[in-house]
Design a protein around this motif. Sequence first.
Motif, PDB file in Angstrom:
ATOM      1  N   ALA A 271       0.822  -1.264  -0.062  1.00 22.32           N
ATOM      2  CA  ALA A 271      -0.040  -0.184   0.053  1.00 22.32           C
ATOM      3  C   ALA A 271       0.788   1.060   0.078  1.00 22.32           C
ATOM      4  CB  ALA A 271      -0.960   0.009   1.322  1.00 22.32           C
ATOM      5  N   LEU A 272       1.917   1.286   0.636  1.00 24.53           N
ATOM      6  CA  LEU A 272       2.932   2.438   0.686  1.00 24.53           C
ATOM      7  C   LEU A 272       3.514   2.814  -0.536  1.00 24.53           C
ATOM      8  CD1 LEU A 272       3.964   4.486   2.821  1.00 24.53           C
ATOM      9  CD2 LEU A 272       5.918   2.945   3.152  1.00 24.53           C
ATOM     10  N   CYS A 273       3.781   1.501  -1.145  1.00 26.33           N
ATOM     11  CA  CYS A 273       4.378   1.569  -2.434  1.00 26.33           C
ATOM     12  C   CYS A 273       3.377   2.229  -3.634  1.00 26.33           C
ATOM     13  CB  CYS A 273       4.866   0.296  -3.165  1.00 26.33           C
ATOM     14  SG  CYS A 273       6.286  -0.361  -2.456  1.00 26.33           S
ATOM     15  N   ARG A 274       2.064   1.781  -3.437  1.00 26.18           N
ATOM     16  CA  ARG A 274       1.163   2.458  -4.312  1.00 26.18           C
ATOM     17  C   ARG A 274       0.908   3.883  -3.987  1.00 26.18           C
ATOM     18  NH1 ARG A 274      -1.230  -2.642  -3.427  1.00 26.18           N
ATOM     19  NH2 ARG A 274      -2.384  -2.110  -1.553  1.00 26.18           N
ATOM     20  N   PHE A 275       0.834   4.126  -2.698  1.00 31.02           N
ATOM     21  CA  PHE A 275       0.734   5.419  -2.284  1.00 31.02           C
ATOM     22  C   PHE A 275       1.934   6.348  -2.840  1.00 31.02           C
ATOM     23  CE2 PHE A 275       1.607   9.234   0.688  1.00 31.02           C
ATOM     24  CZ  PHE A 275       0.281   9.785   0.691  1.00 31.02           C
ATOM     25  N   PHE A 276       3.112   5.988  -2.810  1.00 36.41           N
ATOM     26  CA  PHE A 276       4.251   6.926  -3.315  1.00 36.41           C
ATOM     27  C   PHE A 276       4.491   6.437  -4.871  1.00 36.41           C
ATOM     28  CE2 PHE A 276       5.104   7.198   1.241  1.00 36.41           C
ATOM     29  CZ  PHE A 276       5.224   8.473   1.407  1.00 36.41           C
ATOM     30  N   GLY A 277       3.889   5.808  -5.583  1.00 38.41           N
ATOM     31  CA  GLY A 277       4.094   5.550  -6.750  1.00 38.41           C
ATOM     32  C   GLY A 277       5.427   4.732  -7.076  1.00 38.41           C
ATOM     33  N   GLU A 278       5.635   3.875  -6.020  1.00 36.79           N
ATOM     34  CA  GLU A 278       7.133   3.146  -6.248  1.00 36.79           C
ATOM     35  C   GLU A 278       6.643   1.824  -6.733  1.00 36.79           C
ATOM     36  OE1 GLU A 278      10.056   4.115  -5.608  1.00 36.79           O
ATOM     37  OE2 GLU A 278       9.528   6.125  -4.943  1.00 36.79           O
ATOM     38  N   LYS A 279       7.705   1.061  -7.450  1.00 37.39           N
ATOM     39  CA  LYS A 279       7.285  -0.265  -7.761  1.00 37.39           C
ATOM     40  C   LYS A 279       7.744  -1.355  -6.696  1.00 37.39           C
ATOM     41  CE  LYS A 279       9.661  -3.943 -10.762  1.00 37.39           C
ATOM     42  NZ  LYS A 279      10.625  -4.188 -11.813  1.00 37.39           N
ATOM     43  N   ILE A 280       6.848  -2.427  -6.600  1.00 33.85           N
ATOM     44  CA  ILE A 280       6.747  -3.169  -5.621  1.00 33.85           C
ATOM     45  C   ILE A 280       7.968  -4.226  -5.928  1.00 33.85           C
ATOM     46  CG2 ILE A 280       5.566  -5.186  -4.530  1.00 33.85           C
ATOM     47  CD1 ILE A 280       2.854  -3.878  -5.114  1.00 33.85           C
ATOM     48  N   ALA A 281       8.956  -3.989  -4.928  1.00 36.19           N
ATOM     49  CA  ALA A 281      10.112  -4.716  -5.368  1.00 36.19           C
ATOM     50  C   ALA A 281      10.554  -5.805  -4.433  1.00 36.19           C
ATOM     51  CB  ALA A 281      11.311  -3.869  -5.435  1.00 36.19           C
ATOM     52  N   ILE A 282       9.665  -6.008  -3.342  1.00 42.05           N
ATOM     53  CA  ILE A 282      10.105  -6.920  -2.183  1.00 42.05           C
ATOM     54  C   ILE A 282       8.717  -7.938  -2.241  1.00 42.05           C
ATOM     55  CG2 ILE A 282      10.771  -7.386  -0.180  1.00 42.05           C
ATOM     56  CD1 ILE A 282      11.857  -4.629   0.131  1.00 42.05           C
ATOM     57  N   ARG A 283       9.110  -9.296  -2.071  1.00 46.70           N
ATOM     58  CA  ARG A 283       8.076 -10.007  -1.903  1.00 46.70           C
ATOM     59  C   ARG A 283       8.407 -10.812  -0.703  1.00 46.70           C
ATOM     60  NH1 ARG A 283       3.924  -8.885  -5.341  1.00 46.70           N
ATOM     61  NH2 ARG A 283       4.939  -8.193  -7.580  1.00 46.70           N
ATOM     62  N   LEU A 284       7.156 -11.033   0.170  1.00 48.85           N
ATOM     63  CA  LEU A 284       7.567 -12.145   1.344  1.00 48.85           C
ATOM     64  C   LEU A 284       8.256 -13.377   1.207  1.00 48.85           C
ATOM     65  CD1 LEU A 284       6.963 -12.246   4.223  1.00 48.85           C
ATOM     66  CD2 LEU A 284       4.449 -12.818   3.903  1.00 48.85           C
ATOM     67  N   GLU A 285       7.767 -13.979   0.214  1.00 48.89           N
ATOM     68  CA  GLU A 285       8.353 -15.461  -0.108  1.00 48.89           C
ATOM     69  C   GLU A 285       9.882 -15.350  -0.243  1.00 48.89           C
ATOM     70  OE1 GLU A 285       6.290 -14.400  -4.111  1.00 48.89           O
ATOM     71  OE2 GLU A 285       5.942 -14.087  -1.852  1.00 48.89           O
ATOM     72  N   ASP A 286      10.467 -14.115  -0.522  1.00 47.07           N
ATOM     73  CA  ASP A 286      11.899 -13.888  -0.817  1.00 47.07           C
ATOM     74  C   ASP A 286      12.488 -13.647   0.646  1.00 47.07           C
ATOM     75  OD1 ASP A 286      11.599 -14.410  -3.421  1.00 47.07           O
ATOM     76  OD2 ASP A 286      11.264 -12.163  -3.710  1.00 47.07           O
ATOM     77  N   ILE A 287      11.924 -13.085   1.523  1.00 47.20           N
ATOM     78  CA  ILE A 287      12.503 -12.811   2.781  1.00 47.20           C
ATOM     79  C   ILE A 287      12.022 -13.183   4.016  1.00 47.20           C
ATOM     80  CG2 ILE A 287      13.286 -10.352   1.611  1.00 47.20           C
ATOM     81  CD1 ILE A 287      10.952  -9.180   3.461  1.00 47.20           C
ATOM     82  N   ALA A 288      10.831 -13.955   3.965  1.00 52.12           N
ATOM     83  CA  ALA A 288      10.210 -14.366   5.301  1.00 52.12           C
ATOM     84  C   ALA A 288      11.293 -15.425   5.755  1.00 52.12           C
ATOM     85  CB  ALA A 288       8.895 -14.857   4.996  1.00 52.12           C
ATOM     86  N   PRO A 289      11.204 -15.699   7.070  1.00 51.28           N
ATOM     87  CA  PRO A 289      12.045 -16.714   7.583  1.00 51.28           C
ATOM     88  C   PRO A 289      11.407 -18.039   7.662  1.00 51.28           C
ATOM     89  CG  PRO A 289      11.039 -15.317   9.476  1.00 51.28           C
ATOM     90  CD  PRO A 289      10.682 -14.661   8.153  1.00 51.28           C
ATOM     91  N   SER A 290      12.171 -18.850   7.800  1.00 50.70           N
ATOM     92  CA  SER A 290      11.670 -20.382   7.931  1.00 50.70           C
ATOM     93  C   SER A 290      10.719 -20.750   7.024  1.00 50.70           C
ATOM     94  CB  SER A 290      11.078 -20.452   9.242  1.00 50.70           C
ATOM     95  OG  SER A 290      11.821 -20.393  10.253  1.00 50.70           O
ATOM     96  N   GLN A 291      11.162 -20.496   5.549  1.00 53.10           N
ATOM     97  CA  GLN A 291      10.395 -20.753   4.499  1.00 53.10           C
ATOM     98  C   GLN A 291      10.491 -22.281   4.187  1.00 53.10           C
ATOM     99  OE1 GLN A 291       8.142 -18.706   2.217  1.00 53.10           O
ATOM    100  NE2 GLN A 291       8.155 -17.954   4.323  1.00 53.10           N
ATOM    101  N   GLY A 292       9.430 -22.827   3.699  1.00 51.69           N
ATOM    102  CA  GLY A 292       9.435 -24.291   3.303  1.00 51.69           C
ATOM    103  C   GLY A 292       8.325 -24.902   4.072  1.00 51.69           C
ATOM    104  N   SER A 293       8.346 -25.936   4.748  1.00 49.39           N
ATOM    105  CA  SER A 293       7.315 -26.653   5.234  1.00 49.39           C
ATOM    106  C   SER A 293       7.959 -27.394   6.454  1.00 49.39           C
ATOM    107  CB  SER A 293       6.586 -27.641   4.567  1.00 49.39           C
ATOM    108  OG  SER A 293       7.466 -28.534   4.014  1.00 49.39           O
ATOM    109  N   GLY A 294       6.896 -27.531   7.698  1.00 49.09           N
ATOM    110  CA  GLY A 294       7.449 -28.455   8.746  1.00 49.09           C
ATOM    111  C   GLY A 294       6.750 -29.772   8.574  1.00 49.09           C
ATOM    112  N   GLU A 295       7.340 -30.662   9.216  1.00 46.45           N
ATOM    113  CA  GLU A 295       6.718 -32.084   9.210  1.00 46.45           C
ATOM    114  C   GLU A 295       6.067 -32.497  10.707  1.00 46.45           C
ATOM    115  OE1 GLU A 295       6.885 -33.956   6.519  1.00 46.45           O
ATOM    116  OE2 GLU A 295       7.695 -32.410   5.187  1.00 46.45           O
ATOM    117  N   LEU A 296       4.989 -33.115  10.702  1.00 44.13           N
ATOM    118  CA  LEU A 296       4.359 -33.260  12.033  1.00 44.13           C
ATOM    119  C   LEU A 296       4.176 -34.966  11.936  1.00 44.13           C
ATOM    120  CD1 LEU A 296       1.296 -30.915  12.488  1.00 44.13           C
ATOM    121  CD2 LEU A 296       3.702 -30.868  13.599  1.00 44.13           C
TER     122      LEU A 296
END
Length: 381
Positions: A271-296
Amino acid sequence: MHIVADENIPLLDEFMSGFGRVTRLPGREIDASSVRHADVLLVRSVTQVSAAMLAGSSVRFVGTCTIGTDHLDLHGLAKAGICVASAPGCNARGVVEYVLSCLLAFSERTGIDWQQQVVGIIGAGQVGGRLARTLRQLGVECRLCDPPQSEQESGYVDLDTLIERADVISCHVPLTDSGRYPTRYLFDADCLARLRPGAWLINSSRGPVIDNQALKSLLERRDDLQVALDVWEHEPRVDPELASLCALATPHIAGYSLDGKLRGTEQIYQALCRFFGEKIAIRLEDIAPSQGSGELSVSAATPREWLLARALRLVYDVRDDDARFRAMLGKAESDSDIRSGFDLLRKHYPLRRENSFYRVNTDAPMERAVTTRLAAAGFKP
């Protein structure tokens, strides 16, 4: 650019540092002096933001990394020309899993199969709608009450009918004081008195949706009711007497999964990118911790009717949050202790992932009906 933000918003630097300097503060300490030289204000639900608070500042954008906006003076901010953004649906899955855990706990306490209960859901938006879909996929009968939605489509019942017919009532409405359908004290003394014998009541929306004093008075007279409160009037000041009467009591953490918080930050960044007319350059899947999956790991010898419950509890058990909350209340010697303890429990909340992070494994093939139910509850196939 100067951004002032609640210190409990995760991945602030990763998402926001490209815009400028970020100052972190405890949410309840953010005030007019804190934002005097800020351009952007990012908050969660504990910070009350009004046009008067921002008067004289440079703030042009207010983002709340939460579903709800009742802590924001939407009319005043709009009149002042300040852009406001929220994060609808970001923590909906976490709240659904909180409700499922409450149902499991109530089932164990009462000996009543939660899957045979009629569940009434008040509010069919991001959270309530998702809860209804999940429960129906699990074979649970649901009744929905949402007056604004009922004006557009069929399939809803009114509040009186829901109270009369539902064994379980779960509240998922915003807190409103005006309009045709105000929700403050939606459950007043009269509504509460009409709860069915043995009813289960869950509130994970906003505290004042239920008249807390009327509820306390009712619970002092009726021990047949099972009540779970995650939200409270006047929080972080909680009435310890009311908490002691509840079957489950937690400190406003129903949607506090890591996944939900991260989605909230990403939505406000976009939303902040849209407000300032900036390109959305960051995706959650690229920086989120513990990506992948766990096993139960669950033994295939587990009876099929218990396997879903076992998996759900391995991921999240509301009784742990209830125990920590009661321990804090038991040690508190004053209202100040309760207020600070409430916030500390939220600030230092244990890591909690959602069901979708996990795959359930057994030591033998599972029946298709079992895997279907696990998928309905959100687990990876």
